[in-house]
Design a protein around this motif. Sequence first.
Motif, PDB file in Angstrom:
ATOM      1  N   ALA A 149      38.662  18.753  86.831  1.00 16.60           N
ATOM      2  CA  ALA A 149      39.756  18.324  85.953  1.00 16.60           C
ATOM      3  C   ALA A 149      40.619  17.259  86.636  1.00 16.60           C
ATOM      4  CB  ALA A 149      40.603  19.524  85.553  1.00 16.60           C
ATOM      5  N   THR A 150      40.774  17.348  87.946  1.00 13.87           N
ATOM      6  CA  THR A 150      41.592  16.383  88.691  1.00 13.87           C
ATOM      7  C   THR A 150      40.969  14.991  88.673  1.00 13.87           C
ATOM      8  OG1 THR A 150      42.487  18.110  90.098  1.00 13.87           O
ATOM      9  CG2 THR A 150      42.599  15.869  90.957  1.00 13.87           C
ATOM     10  N   MET A 151      39.656  14.916  88.763  1.00 13.68           N
ATOM     11  CA  MET A 151      39.000  13.604  88.700  1.00 13.68           C
ATOM     12  C   MET A 151      39.234  12.945  87.337  1.00 13.68           C
ATOM     13  SD  MET A 151      35.484  14.076  90.843  1.00 13.68           S
ATOM     14  CE  MET A 151      35.120  15.811  90.669  1.00 13.68           C
ATOM     15  N   VAL A 152      39.122  13.723  86.285  1.00 17.39           N
ATOM     16  CA  VAL A 152      39.394  13.202  84.937  1.00 17.39           C
ATOM     17  C   VAL A 152      40.873  12.827  84.831  1.00 17.39           C
ATOM     18  CG1 VAL A 152      39.428  13.781  82.480  1.00 17.39           C
ATOM     19  CG2 VAL A 152      37.503  14.504  83.907  1.00 17.39           C
ATOM     20  N   SER A 153      41.731  13.648  85.399  1.00 15.80           N
ATOM     21  CA  SER A 153      43.172  13.407  85.364  1.00 15.80           C
ATOM     22  C   SER A 153      43.549  12.080  86.018  1.00 15.80           C
ATOM     23  CB  SER A 153      43.898  14.563  86.065  1.00 15.80           C
ATOM     24  OG  SER A 153      45.269  14.308  86.152  1.00 15.80           O
ATOM     25  N   VAL A 183      41.868  21.952  79.098  1.00 12.23           N
ATOM     26  CA  VAL A 183      40.674  22.384  78.374  1.00 12.23           C
ATOM     27  C   VAL A 183      39.442  22.226  79.274  1.00 12.23           C
ATOM     28  CG1 VAL A 183      39.148  21.863  76.422  1.00 12.23           C
ATOM     29  CG2 VAL A 183      41.631  21.951  76.087  1.00 12.23           C
ATOM     30  N   ILE A 184      39.339  21.085  79.950  1.00  8.24           N
ATOM     31  CA  ILE A 184      38.219  20.863  80.871  1.00  8.24           C
ATOM     32  C   ILE A 184      38.223  21.928  81.966  1.00  8.24           C
ATOM     33  CG2 ILE A 184      37.303  19.300  82.645  1.00  8.24           C
ATOM     34  CD1 ILE A 184      38.359  16.980  80.794  1.00  8.24           C
ATOM     35  N   ASP A 185      39.384  22.148  82.565  1.00  9.12           N
ATOM     36  CA  ASP A 185      39.535  23.155  83.623  1.00  9.12           C
ATOM     37  C   ASP A 185      39.137  24.540  83.120  1.00  9.12           C
ATOM     38  OD1 ASP A 185      40.463  24.550  85.955  1.00  9.12           O
ATOM     39  OD2 ASP A 185      42.430  24.760  85.044  1.00  9.12           O
ATOM     40  N   THR A 186      39.616  24.903  81.950  1.00 11.64           N
ATOM     41  CA  THR A 186      39.327  26.229  81.396  1.00 11.64           C
ATOM     42  C   THR A 186      37.843  26.409  81.133  1.00 11.64           C
ATOM     43  OG1 THR A 186      41.526  26.345  80.407  1.00 11.64           O
ATOM     44  CG2 THR A 186      39.861  27.817  79.503  1.00 11.64           C
ATOM     45  N   VAL A 187      37.210  25.437  80.505  1.00 11.69           N
ATOM     46  CA  VAL A 187      35.782  25.543  80.190  1.00 11.69           C
ATOM     47  C   VAL A 187      34.950  25.629  81.471  1.00 11.69           C
ATOM     48  CG1 VAL A 187      33.806  24.299  79.177  1.00 11.69           C
ATOM     49  CG2 VAL A 187      35.971  24.468  77.918  1.00 11.69           C
ATOM     50  N   VAL A 188      35.230  24.748  82.425  1.00 15.96           N
ATOM     51  CA  VAL A 188      34.471  24.768  83.681  1.00 15.96           C
ATOM     52  C   VAL A 188      34.704  26.085  84.418  1.00 15.96           C
ATOM     53  CG1 VAL A 188      34.223  23.678  85.955  1.00 15.96           C
ATOM     54  CG2 VAL A 188      34.383  22.257  83.901  1.00 15.96           C
ATOM     55  N   PHE A 189      35.967  26.525  84.494  1.00 16.33           N
ATOM     56  CA  PHE A 189      36.292  27.790  85.169  1.00 16.33           C
ATOM     57  C   PHE A 189      35.535  28.959  84.544  1.00 16.33           C
ATOM     58  CE2 PHE A 189      39.312  31.514  85.249  1.00 16.33           C
ATOM     59  CZ  PHE A 189      39.079  31.879  86.566  1.00 16.33           C
ATOM     60  N   MET A 233      49.927  15.300  77.498  1.00 19.38           N
ATOM     61  CA  MET A 233      48.688  15.200  76.711  1.00 19.38           C
ATOM     62  C   MET A 233      47.473  15.130  77.632  1.00 19.38           C
ATOM     63  SD  MET A 233      49.982  12.754  73.603  1.00 19.38           S
ATOM     64  CE  MET A 233      48.490  12.834  72.625  1.00 19.38           C
ATOM     65  N   VAL A 234      47.590  14.374  78.720  1.00 25.29           N
ATOM     66  CA  VAL A 234      46.510  14.352  79.717  1.00 25.29           C
ATOM     67  C   VAL A 234      46.342  15.750  80.298  1.00 25.29           C
ATOM     68  CG1 VAL A 234      45.843  13.495  82.001  1.00 25.29           C
ATOM     69  CG2 VAL A 234      46.705  11.902  80.282  1.00 25.29           C
ATOM     70  N   GLY A 235      47.458  16.399  80.586  1.00 23.53           N
ATOM     71  CA  GLY A 235      47.407  17.756  81.106  1.00 23.53           C
ATOM     72  C   GLY A 235      46.728  18.712  80.150  1.00 23.53           C
ATOM     73  N   GLY A 236      47.009  18.583  78.860  1.00 20.18           N
ATOM     74  CA  GLY A 236      46.353  19.434  77.868  1.00 20.18           C
ATOM     75  C   GLY A 236      44.854  19.203  77.828  1.00 20.18           C
ATOM     76  N   THR A 237      44.459  17.949  77.899  1.00 18.30           N
ATOM     77  CA  THR A 237      43.036  17.608  77.909  1.00 18.30           C
ATOM     78  C   THR A 237      42.355  18.170  79.150  1.00 18.30           C
ATOM     79  OG1 THR A 237      43.486  15.584  76.677  1.00 18.30           O
ATOM     80  CG2 THR A 237      41.398  15.674  77.892  1.00 18.30           C
ATOM     81  N   THR A 238      42.985  17.966  80.298  1.00 19.15           N
ATOM     82  CA  THR A 238      42.367  18.451  81.536  1.00 19.15           C
ATOM     83  C   THR A 238      42.456  19.974  81.641  1.00 19.15           C
ATOM     84  OG1 THR A 238      44.378  17.946  82.810  1.00 19.15           O
ATOM     85  CG2 THR A 238      42.626  16.280  82.772  1.00 19.15           C
ATOM     86  N   GLY A 282      45.440  32.364  86.361  1.00 26.54           N
ATOM     87  CA  GLY A 282      44.776  31.108  86.678  1.00 26.54           C
ATOM     88  C   GLY A 282      45.019  30.003  85.680  1.00 26.54           C
ATOM     89  N   GLN A 283      44.974  30.345  84.393  1.00 26.26           N
ATOM     90  CA  GLN A 283      45.015  29.311  83.373  1.00 26.26           C
ATOM     91  C   GLN A 283      46.401  29.066  82.782  1.00 26.26           C
ATOM     92  OE1 GLN A 283      41.916  28.468  84.599  1.00 26.26           O
ATOM     93  NE2 GLN A 283      42.106  27.320  82.719  1.00 26.26           N
ATOM     94  N   ILE A 284      47.293  29.995  82.895  1.00 27.40           N
ATOM     95  CA  ILE A 284      48.633  29.786  82.331  1.00 27.40           C
ATOM     96  C   ILE A 284      49.660  29.581  83.447  1.00 27.40           C
ATOM     97  CG2 ILE A 284      50.468  30.782  80.905  1.00 27.40           C
ATOM     98  CD1 ILE A 284      48.201  32.113  79.251  1.00 27.40           C
ATOM     99  N   VAL A 285      49.866  30.599  84.268  1.00 24.66           N
ATOM    100  CA  VAL A 285      50.875  30.490  85.330  1.00 24.66           C
ATOM    101  C   VAL A 285      50.500  29.387  86.318  1.00 24.66           C
ATOM    102  CG1 VAL A 285      52.048  31.710  87.206  1.00 24.66           C
ATOM    103  CG2 VAL A 285      51.531  32.911  85.073  1.00 24.66           C
ATOM    104  N   GLY A 286      49.253  29.373  86.761  1.00 23.09           N
ATOM    105  CA  GLY A 286      48.811  28.353  87.711  1.00 23.09           C
ATOM    106  C   GLY A 286      48.910  26.950  87.151  1.00 23.09           C
ATOM    107  N   THR A 287      48.528  26.793  85.897  1.00 30.18           N
ATOM    108  CA  THR A 287      48.583  25.478  85.264  1.00 30.18           C
ATOM    109  C   THR A 287      50.020  24.984  85.129  1.00 30.18           C
ATOM    110  OG1 THR A 287      46.518  25.857  84.096  1.00 30.18           O
ATOM    111  CG2 THR A 287      47.983  24.175  83.190  1.00 30.18           C
TER     112      THR A 287
END
Length: 169
Positions: free
Chosen positions: A66-70, A37-43, A30-35, A136-141
């Motif tokens: 996203a890592t700081m929020v994580s 979204v943050i990662d995707t929007v910022v990217f 759940m934290v990963g899902g939240t971060t 970037g957003q699927i495989v990398g995540t």
Amino acid sequence: MTVVEATLARIPQPYRDKAIQHRELIKFLMVGGTTWVIDTVVFLLLKVFVLDTKPVTAKVIAVLVATMVSYVLNREWSFRTRGGRERHHEAALFFLISGIGVAVYSAPLWVSRYVFELQEPFVSLVTQEFSDFVAGQIVGTLAGMAFRWWAFRRFVWPDQFVRRQPPPA
């Protein structure tokens, strides 16, 4: 009722018992899902408006935000029953592992762009953008989350520091 308990209540048996056994993993996801979204929007914002010719740099910055929020969410929620290390030692390990995670997260995008040359002028803009998103957003995540789950439990919040909680009344 907490968010996790509400989520668990929606899962049918016998899967609910397995989910309860893996509460920590569910919270981590759940934290990963939240971060994510943050990662995707910022990217996407950086890539479109600021760093349009430097998608890997945009990705690295997005992952760092996203890592700081994580750290805060994982420390205070996902792994809150673990502890025992001094906070500065724990934070240093978290950010060291997350730094390695940045490379893991960014590698698929780098390979997509610079090994497979899925970028203009070799492919269309649509193909480039789709490839960037998938790499970037699927495989990398997925690769980065698997690495971080293993490393956090192994090095940052290991089993020997688990604080046992009394069973619910």
